[in-house]
Design a protein around this motif. Structure first.
Motif, PDB file in Angstrom:
ATOM      1  N   ASP A 158       8.236  10.728   2.452  1.00 48.44           N
ATOM      2  CA  ASP A 158       7.975   9.344   2.089  1.00 48.44           C
ATOM      3  C   ASP A 158       7.250   8.623   3.218  1.00 48.44           C
ATOM      4  OD1 ASP A 158       9.232   9.620  -0.349  1.00 48.44           O
ATOM      5  OD2 ASP A 158      11.190   9.069   0.455  1.00 48.44           O
ATOM      6  N   CYS A 159       6.630   7.511   2.828  1.00 52.79           N
ATOM      7  CA  CYS A 159       6.003   6.639   3.810  1.00 52.79           C
ATOM      8  C   CYS A 159       7.000   5.559   4.205  1.00 52.79           C
ATOM      9  CB  CYS A 159       4.751   5.984   3.232  1.00 52.79           C
ATOM     10  SG  CYS A 159       3.333   7.089   3.135  1.00 52.79           S
ATOM     11  N   GLU A 160       6.901   5.119   5.443  1.00 55.00           N
ATOM     12  CA  GLU A 160       7.722   4.028   5.938  1.00 55.00           C
ATOM     13  C   GLU A 160       6.819   3.071   6.706  1.00 55.00           C
ATOM     14  OE1 GLU A 160      11.330   3.357   9.108  1.00 55.00           O
ATOM     15  OE2 GLU A 160      11.356   5.191   7.896  1.00 55.00           O
ATOM     16  N   VAL A 161       7.070   1.776   6.554  1.00 55.63           N
ATOM     17  CA  VAL A 161       6.276   0.776   7.252  1.00 55.63           C
ATOM     18  C   VAL A 161       7.082   0.261   8.434  1.00 55.63           C
ATOM     19  CG1 VAL A 161       5.118  -1.448   7.076  1.00 55.63           C
ATOM     20  CG2 VAL A 161       5.090   0.127   5.134  1.00 55.63           C
ATOM     21  N   ILE A 162       6.478   0.319   9.607  1.00 53.22           N
ATOM     22  CA  ILE A 162       7.089  -0.205  10.820  1.00 53.22           C
ATOM     23  C   ILE A 162       6.073  -1.149  11.453  1.00 53.22           C
ATOM     24  CG2 ILE A 162       8.077   0.353  13.074  1.00 53.22           C
ATOM     25  CD1 ILE A 162       8.672   3.172  11.946  1.00 53.22           C
ATOM     26  N   GLU A 163       6.381  -2.447  11.429  1.00 50.80           N
ATOM     27  CA  GLU A 163       5.526  -3.477  12.040  1.00 50.80           C
ATOM     28  C   GLU A 163       4.086  -3.435  11.523  1.00 50.80           C
ATOM     29  OE1 GLU A 163       5.843  -3.306  16.284  1.00 50.80           O
ATOM     30  OE2 GLU A 163       8.000  -3.041  16.202  1.00 50.80           O
ATOM     31  N   GLY A 164       3.881  -3.163  10.273  1.00 47.84           N
ATOM     32  CA  GLY A 164       2.543  -3.156   9.692  1.00 47.84           C
ATOM     33  C   GLY A 164       1.838  -1.817   9.740  1.00 47.84           C
ATOM     34  N   VAL A 165       2.440  -0.827  10.368  1.00 47.54           N
ATOM     35  CA  VAL A 165       1.852   0.507  10.445  1.00 47.54           C
ATOM     36  C   VAL A 165       2.603   1.412   9.474  1.00 47.54           C
ATOM     37  CG1 VAL A 165       1.349   2.488  11.934  1.00 47.54           C
ATOM     38  CG2 VAL A 165       1.229   0.162  12.864  1.00 47.54           C
ATOM     39  N   VAL A 166       1.860   2.103   8.620  1.00 45.19           N
ATOM     40  CA  VAL A 166       2.460   3.026   7.658  1.00 45.19           C
ATOM     41  C   VAL A 166       2.484   4.411   8.294  1.00 45.19           C
ATOM     42  CG1 VAL A 166       2.324   4.012   5.340  1.00 45.19           C
ATOM     43  CG2 VAL A 166       1.485   1.685   5.750  1.00 45.19           C
ATOM     44  N   VAL A 167       3.688   4.973   8.417  1.00 46.51           N
ATOM     45  CA  VAL A 167       3.838   6.336   8.931  1.00 46.51           C
ATOM     46  C   VAL A 167       4.421   7.209   7.837  1.00 46.51           C
ATOM     47  CG1 VAL A 167       4.006   5.803  11.382  1.00 46.51           C
ATOM     48  CG2 VAL A 167       6.050   5.738   9.983  1.00 46.51           C
ATOM     49  N   GLN A 168       4.073   8.476   7.870  1.00 50.77           N
ATOM     50  CA  GLN A 168       4.549   9.402   6.852  1.00 50.77           C
ATOM     51  C   GLN A 168       5.088  10.653   7.519  1.00 50.77           C
ATOM     52  OE1 GLN A 168       1.616  10.941   4.037  1.00 50.77           O
ATOM     53  NE2 GLN A 168       3.151  10.856   2.442  1.00 50.77           N
ATOM     54  N   ASP A 169       6.138  11.193   6.933  1.00 53.32           N
ATOM     55  CA  ASP A 169       6.722  12.443   7.404  1.00 53.32           C
ATOM     56  C   ASP A 169       5.856  13.589   6.875  1.00 53.32           C
ATOM     57  OD1 ASP A 169       8.208  14.639   8.090  1.00 53.32           O
ATOM     58  OD2 ASP A 169      10.022  14.022   7.038  1.00 53.32           O
ATOM     59  N   ARG A 170       5.156  14.226   7.779  1.00 51.10           N
ATOM     60  CA  ARG A 170       4.304  15.362   7.410  1.00 51.10           C
ATOM     61  C   ARG A 170       4.737  16.561   8.236  1.00 51.10           C
ATOM     62  NH1 ARG A 170      -1.834  13.031   6.494  1.00 51.10           N
ATOM     63  NH2 ARG A 170      -1.268  11.635   4.785  1.00 51.10           N
ATOM     64  N   TRP A 174       0.837  -1.196   0.000  1.00 49.05           N
ATOM     65  CA  TRP A 174       0.000   0.000   0.000  1.00 49.05           C
ATOM     66  C   TRP A 174       0.874   1.248   0.000  1.00 49.05           C
ATOM     67  CZ3 TRP A 174      -0.647   4.340   2.929  1.00 49.05           C
ATOM     68  CH2 TRP A 174      -1.806   5.097   2.683  1.00 49.05           C
ATOM     69  N   ALA A 175       1.906   1.259   0.841  1.00 46.02           N
ATOM     70  CA  ALA A 175       2.782   2.432   0.943  1.00 46.02           C
ATOM     71  C   ALA A 175       3.471   2.728  -0.385  1.00 46.02           C
ATOM     72  CB  ALA A 175       3.818   2.224   2.041  1.00 46.02           C
TER      73      ALA A 175
END
Length: 175
Positions: A132-144, A117-118
């Motif tokens: 960019d988006c990064e996936v950590i343990e199934g959670v997608v985080v984004q630098d906003r 998805w990311a």
């Protein structure tokens, strides 16, 4: 004589308004009671436990995102830890909510689905200054704007009920 016509016209308008209101009352009552039987919603949910589980997980992801404190991008792992703590509590409730109805639910993170998805759906665009988006343990985080923001979570859902088993892999977008 003109005063009499104005009074008659006013009474006629008042009478017409009263008749219209009287006609609307039964229509409004019928509209409000149509489909309002308590068993209608319960039967619909019972027929599709996978769909009701996904709705509950969507709410859980939104609640977990709201529970996360704003942190700088470099602290994204802590952001995911906070998100996970809030999401896991709701997920446990979802997993046990329908045990009395012999419906068991299992929810687990799916980093592969989150990564896919990311790579394809991470929010971008000319009017968005997002990183960019990064996936950590199934959670997608984004630098906003320099902050780590959860934007999605990939999960595997397994619903076991007397009629059979439903297995789903979904990515829930955080609202």
């Amino acid at each position: 004589m003109t005063d009499r016509k104005a009074t008659d016209r006013g009474q006629l308008v008042l009478l017409a308004a009263a008749l219209a209101a009287a006609a609307l009352v039964p229509m409004a009552l019928a509209y409000l009671t149509l489909g309002a039987h308590p068993d209608v919603a319960a039967t619909a949910d019972r027929d599709r436990p996978g769909e009701s589980t996904l709705r509950a997980l969507d709410r859980a992801a939104t609640n977990a995102s709201a529970a996360v404190d704003r942190r700088p991008w470099r602290e994204r792992e802590e952001t995911v830890t906070d998100f996970d703590a809030a999401f896991a509590g709701d997920a446990r409730g979802i997993e046990t909510a329908r045990l009395s109805e012999t419906v068991a639910v299992d929810v687990a993170y799916n980093a592969t689905a989150a990564t896919a998805w990311a790579e394809t759906a991470c929010p971008t665009g000319p009017n968005r200054a997002f990183g960019d988006c990064e996936v950590i343990e199934g959670v997608v985080v984004q630098d906003r704007a320099g902050e780590a923001t959860p934007v999605a979570v990939g999960v595997d859902v397994r619903v076991v009920e007397p009629d059979g088993t439903t297995e789903l892999t979904v990515v829930i977008r955080v609202r």
